[in-house]
Design a protein around this motif. Sequence first.
Motif, PDB file in Angstrom:
ATOM      1  N   GLY A   1      -1.626  -0.218  -0.117  1.00 29.08           N
ATOM      2  CA  GLY A   1      -0.904  -1.387   0.381  1.00 29.08           C
ATOM      3  C   GLY A   1       0.377  -1.631  -0.406  1.00 29.08           C
ATOM      4  O   GLY A   1       1.419  -1.968   0.176  1.00 29.08           O
ATOM      5  N   HIS A   2       0.321  -1.459  -1.713  1.00 24.21           N
ATOM      6  CA  HIS A   2       1.516  -1.654  -2.538  1.00 24.21           C
ATOM      7  C   HIS A   2       2.613  -0.654  -2.150  1.00 24.21           C
ATOM      8  O   HIS A   2       3.736  -1.030  -1.844  1.00 24.21           O
ATOM      9  N   SER A   3       2.235   0.635  -2.178  1.00 21.34           N
ATOM     10  CA  SER A   3       3.254   1.686  -2.046  1.00 21.34           C
ATOM     11  C   SER A   3       3.672   1.928  -0.601  1.00 21.34           C
ATOM     12  O   SER A   3       4.829   2.215  -0.338  1.00 21.34           O
ATOM     13  N   TYR A   4       2.693   1.808   0.333  1.00 19.68           N
ATOM     14  CA  TYR A   4       3.008   2.236   1.693  1.00 19.68           C
ATOM     15  C   TYR A   4       2.881   1.147   2.761  1.00 19.68           C
ATOM     16  O   TYR A   4       2.951   1.460   3.944  1.00 19.68           O
ATOM     17  N   ILE A   5       2.678  -0.122   2.354  1.00 21.10           N
ATOM     18  CA  ILE A   5       2.948  -1.209   3.301  1.00 21.10           C
ATOM     19  C   ILE A   5       4.203  -1.933   2.841  1.00 21.10           C
ATOM     20  O   ILE A   5       5.079  -2.246   3.638  1.00 21.10           O
ATOM     21  N   VAL A   6       4.297  -2.152   1.539  1.00 25.11           N
ATOM     22  CA  VAL A   6       5.392  -2.990   1.048  1.00 25.11           C
ATOM     23  C   VAL A   6       6.571  -2.143   0.527  1.00 25.11           C
ATOM     24  O   VAL A   6       7.601  -2.030   1.203  1.00 25.11           O
TER      25      VAL A   6
ATOM     26  N   PRO B   1     -12.870  -1.878 -15.303  1.00 23.58           N
ATOM     27  CA  PRO B   1     -11.720  -1.340 -14.578  1.00 23.58           C
ATOM     28  C   PRO B   1     -10.470  -1.371 -15.454  1.00 23.58           C
ATOM     29  O   PRO B   1     -10.292  -2.285 -16.243  1.00 23.58           O
ATOM     30  N   LYS B   2      -9.622  -0.363 -15.285  1.00 22.06           N
ATOM     31  CA  LYS B   2      -8.429  -0.279 -16.124  1.00 22.06           C
ATOM     32  C   LYS B   2      -7.235  -0.870 -15.389  1.00 22.06           C
ATOM     33  O   LYS B   2      -7.102  -0.707 -14.184  1.00 22.06           O
ATOM     34  N   GLY B   3      -6.364  -1.485 -16.155  1.00 23.31           N
ATOM     35  CA  GLY B   3      -5.116  -1.996 -15.594  1.00 23.31           C
ATOM     36  C   GLY B   3      -4.097  -0.874 -15.574  1.00 23.31           C
ATOM     37  O   GLY B   3      -3.519  -0.518 -16.596  1.00 23.31           O
ATOM     38  N   VAL B   4      -3.879  -0.308 -14.395  1.00 33.53           N
ATOM     39  CA  VAL B   4      -2.911   0.780 -14.261  1.00 33.53           C
ATOM     40  C   VAL B   4      -1.509   0.167 -14.240  1.00 33.53           C
ATOM     41  O   VAL B   4      -1.232  -0.734 -13.451  1.00 33.53           O
ATOM     42  N   VAL B   5      -0.651   0.651 -15.125  1.00 33.70           N
ATOM     43  CA  VAL B   5       0.689   0.071 -15.273  1.00 33.70           C
ATOM     44  C   VAL B   5       1.730   0.917 -14.533  1.00 33.70           C
ATOM     45  O   VAL B   5       1.825   2.125 -14.764  1.00 33.70           O
ATOM     46  N   HIS B   6       2.483   0.265 -13.653  1.00 32.03           N
ATOM     47  CA  HIS B   6       3.624   0.918 -13.016  1.00 32.03           C
ATOM     48  C   HIS B   6       4.900   0.160 -13.350  1.00 32.03           C
ATOM     49  O   HIS B   6       4.892  -1.071 -13.412  1.00 32.03           O
ATOM     50  N   THR B   7       5.957   0.923 -13.552  1.00 36.79           N
ATOM     51  CA  THR B   7       7.221   0.298 -13.940  1.00 36.79           C
ATOM     52  C   THR B   7       8.242   0.446 -12.814  1.00 36.79           C
ATOM     53  O   THR B   7       7.945   1.036 -11.779  1.00 36.79           O
ATOM     54  N   THR B   8       9.412  -0.083 -13.032  1.00 41.55           N
ATOM     55  CA  THR B   8      10.306  -0.391 -11.917  1.00 41.55           C
ATOM     56  C   THR B   8      10.998   0.811 -11.242  1.00 41.55           C
ATOM     57  O   THR B   8      10.759   1.085 -10.065  1.00 41.55           O
ATOM     58  N   ALA B   9      11.847   1.509 -11.965  1.00 45.22           N
ATOM     59  CA  ALA B   9      12.746   2.455 -11.294  1.00 45.22           C
ATOM     60  C   ALA B   9      12.018   3.689 -10.764  1.00 45.22           C
ATOM     61  O   ALA B   9      12.210   4.084  -9.612  1.00 45.22           O
ATOM     62  N   GLY B  10      11.179   4.289 -11.594  1.00 43.54           N
ATOM     63  CA  GLY B  10      10.497   5.515 -11.185  1.00 43.54           C
ATOM     64  C   GLY B  10       9.601   5.263  -9.989  1.00 43.54           C
ATOM     65  O   GLY B  10       9.564   6.049  -9.035  1.00 43.54           O
ATOM     66  N   TYR B  11       8.902   4.151 -10.023  1.00 43.92           N
ATOM     67  CA  TYR B  11       8.011   3.799  -8.913  1.00 43.92           C
ATOM     68  C   TYR B  11       8.825   3.566  -7.641  1.00 43.92           C
ATOM     69  O   TYR B  11       8.451   4.017  -6.554  1.00 43.92           O
ATOM     70  N   ASN B  12       9.943   2.867  -7.782  1.00 41.57           N
ATOM     71  CA  ASN B  12      10.811   2.602  -6.625  1.00 41.57           C
ATOM     72  C   ASN B  12      11.266   3.926  -6.008  1.00 41.57           C
ATOM     73  O   ASN B  12      11.141   4.142  -4.797  1.00 41.57           O
ATOM     74  N   LEU B  13      11.747   4.821  -6.845  1.00 38.01           N
ATOM     75  CA  LEU B  13      12.241   6.095  -6.327  1.00 38.01           C
ATOM     76  C   LEU B  13      11.112   6.899  -5.675  1.00 38.01           C
ATOM     77  O   LEU B  13      11.258   7.420  -4.569  1.00 38.01           O
ATOM     78  N   TYR B  14       9.972   6.970  -6.356  1.00 37.57           N
ATOM     79  CA  TYR B  14       8.913   7.848  -5.863  1.00 37.57           C
ATOM     80  C   TYR B  14       8.312   7.330  -4.553  1.00 37.57           C
ATOM     81  O   TYR B  14       8.082   8.103  -3.615  1.00 37.57           O
ATOM     82  N   THR B  15       8.087   6.021  -4.461  1.00 37.96           N
ATOM     83  CA  THR B  15       7.531   5.490  -3.208  1.00 37.96           C
ATOM     84  C   THR B  15       8.566   5.585  -2.085  1.00 37.96           C
ATOM     85  O   THR B  15       8.230   5.844  -0.939  1.00 37.96           O
TER      86      THR B  15
END
Length: 656
Positions: free
Chosen positions: A319-324, A278-292
Motif C-alpha cells: 500500500g505504501h509503495s504501490y498505492i501511494v 516485529p521490527k521497525g523497518v526504516v525507509h528514508t526519503t530520496a532512495g525510496y522515492n526513486l526506487y518506488t
Amino acid sequence: MSQVTIESILQEKRLFPPSAEFSQSAHIKSLAEYQQICARAQADPQKFWAELAEQELHWFQKWTTVLDWQPPFAKWFEGGKINISYNCLDRHLATWRKNKAALIWEGEPGDSRTLTYAQLHREVCQMANVLKQLGVQKGDRVGIYLPMIPEAAIAMLACARIGAAHTVVFGGFSAEALRDRLVDGQAKLVITADGGWRKDTAVPLKAQVDKALADGSVPTVKDVLVVRRTAQQIQMEPGRDHWWHDLQQGVSANCPAEPMDSEDLLFILYTSGSTGKPKGVVHTTAGYNLYTHITTKWIFDLQDTDVYWCTADIGWITGHSYIVYGPLSNGATTLMYEGAPRPSNPGCMWDVIEKHGVNIFYTAPTAIRAFIKMGEHLPNARNLSSLRLLGTVGEPINPEAWMWYYRIIGGERCPIVDTWWQTETGGIMVTPLPGAIATKPGSATLPFPGIIADVVDLEGNNVPANEGGYLAVRHPWPGMMRTVFGDPDRFRRTYWEHIPPKDGQYTYFAGDGARRDEDGYFWVMGRVDDVINVAGHRLGTMEIESALVSHPAVAEAAVVGKPDDLKGEEIVAFVTLEGTFDPSEELNKELKKHVVQEIGAIARPGEIRFTEALPKTRSGKIMRRLLRSLASGQEVSGDTSTLEDRSVLDKLREGT
Ligand code: WTA
C-alpha cells in the motif's frame, strides 16, 4: 512452502511472450532493451541510479555523493534536498495533470470520491498545517491507524510534507499490537477514524486507539486526530482527541514542502521476523522515492491515461509503495478500495473494474484463489475489457491460479507481472517487465535492472540451475531498508550475516527459498525461516507463540505453517497446558480468541492441538520440522535421532 512444489515448477514449461502490440507502446519494449539497461546498470551502478534520479525526480538541491556504502549501512544521494510529497503532488500542478484524477476512491457501502492532483494537494497541505498546529515537527513520528479511505493517503503525504515520519499500523491489528508499535516508534500523535467498513459492518478503530493509549501506556502520544467515517458512537477525550473535520475548517491550504535531506527518515513500518517482536523497518526519503517511482513506471508500464488499482491495504508495504508513493510520484491515477468480496457482493472487485475502467490490476494470489472459488460467472458477468496488465504479490502463485487469472480476468491478452519483494526491499526486486520479458506461470522471472539477485548456498556461492537455495541480493539498491528502528545490530544480524561477508562483500539474505531455471528465471518457494505467510500476510511464529503463552492456561506453544489451498498457509499451534488446565473445546476457542486480541484476526490459528509435550532436541530446541510434518498430515521423515524423548512423537502422532 505453500502452493508451489518443486515438482510442479520443474514441469512448468509454458511461456507467454508479450504481444507485439503491448511491447510496442511499453516503456521497455524488448528483452534486448532490458538486457542493455541491466548491462549499463551493472557496469556503473552509481551512474545508472544517478541518471534516473536526475531525470525522474525533482530536487531542491542536487546530491553530492550517489552512494556511501559502509556495509551493511547505505546512504544514497547524500547532500541532496528533496521532498516526496512535492514529487507526488506539487510538481504535477505545473502540468496538465493538475486537474487529472490523482486518487479515485470507492467506499464499501458504495460511496465514492475522486480527488484531482490539485484537490489532493489542497487536502494534504491542510492536514500538514493541522499537524503543525498540534505541535508535530520535522523528525517526529506520527502513528496512522486508518481504514482504506482517502485520508490514509492524505495523512501519509501530510507527514512526509512536513518531515514527520509516519508509522502506519494495519487497521486489522489489535489495540495491543497498535500499542507496541506506537511505543517502539515513540509516536507523538495518532491519526485514526471512528471506524471503517469491513464486510458490511462498521468496525471500531478509535475505540482500539483508546485501549492502546489507556492509562498513559504510550506517554509520547499527546494528540489523536480523528476522521469521521462510520459515524458510530465514540468517546472523545477533551484536550487529546480532535475531529479532523473541525480542525480542517479554515486552515490554510498553503504549506510548502519541507526540503528534506535525502537520508531523512520517511517512515517506519513494522514487520514480522523469525525472532522477537516485529521490527521497525526504516525507509528514508530520496532512495525510496526513486526506487518506488521507477519500479512503478517500468513494471506497471504506466501510461498517462491509465487507471491503476492495487488492492493492498495501506497498512502494508504494498500500500505504501504501490498505492501511494510510486503511482503518485508518476502522476498516475491510483484507485483505492475500502471493501472486499463479501456475501452481499461477491463480485464487487469486478464491479469496481467495470465502473472505473481499470487498466492495471495488482492483487495477491490468495485473493485470486478466493476469486476462483467464488466462481468465474462473477467476472464473466462484467465487462473487464479495460484491463491491459495484471500483477500479483505477496506469496508464491501456483500455476493453476496464474492460468485462471490470465484466462478469466486477463482475457488472455494481459501480461501478468508476478512481483517478488519485501517490506525491507522498499520496492519490487524480481519481476517481469511486461513489454520485455516472456512470463512463465509461477515464476517472478528476472531481477529489476540494477538489482543483482542470486540464488545462493549459505556460504554465498551461487547454486547451479534448478537447485534449491536462498534468495539473496549482492549490491545495495536505493529502496533498501536502512536499519531496524532503534536496533542497528538486529539489522546487521538479521539480513547481512546469515551469509558471511567475504572480502568486504556483503550479501542480503531475504529469508526466502528459491531456484533459478536454465533461463535464469527465479522461482520463489516461500520462507525458509520461522515466518509464515497466511493469505499474503507475514507473521512470525514466535509472535503467535508469545501471544499464546501470555494466556494463563498455556505452558508452552509451538506454531508452524501448514499448506492451505486458499490462504497458502494456515497457522497450526501445538500447545501444552499448565497443570491445572485440561484440554477442552472451550479452551481451544478461547485461545484462538486470545491470539486475535493480542495480535489481530489475521493471526487467528486455524487449528490448536493440545499435547502433553513438544518434541525437543537434547539441547531443548523445539523440532519444528517434525511439527510441520505432523500439522500437514505427512509422515515424519528425516533424522529424528536428536529427539530427546521419542515417545513425545508417538503421542503427537496418536493425537492426530
Ligand atoms: C513473500 C510483501 C513469492 C516472500 C511485498 C517475501 C512472495 C514476503 C512474492 C515479504 C512473490 C512476496 N512470490 N513470494 N511474488 N512476493 N512474497 O514484507 O516470502 O509483507 O519474503 O512484503 O512475501 O512479505 P512482505
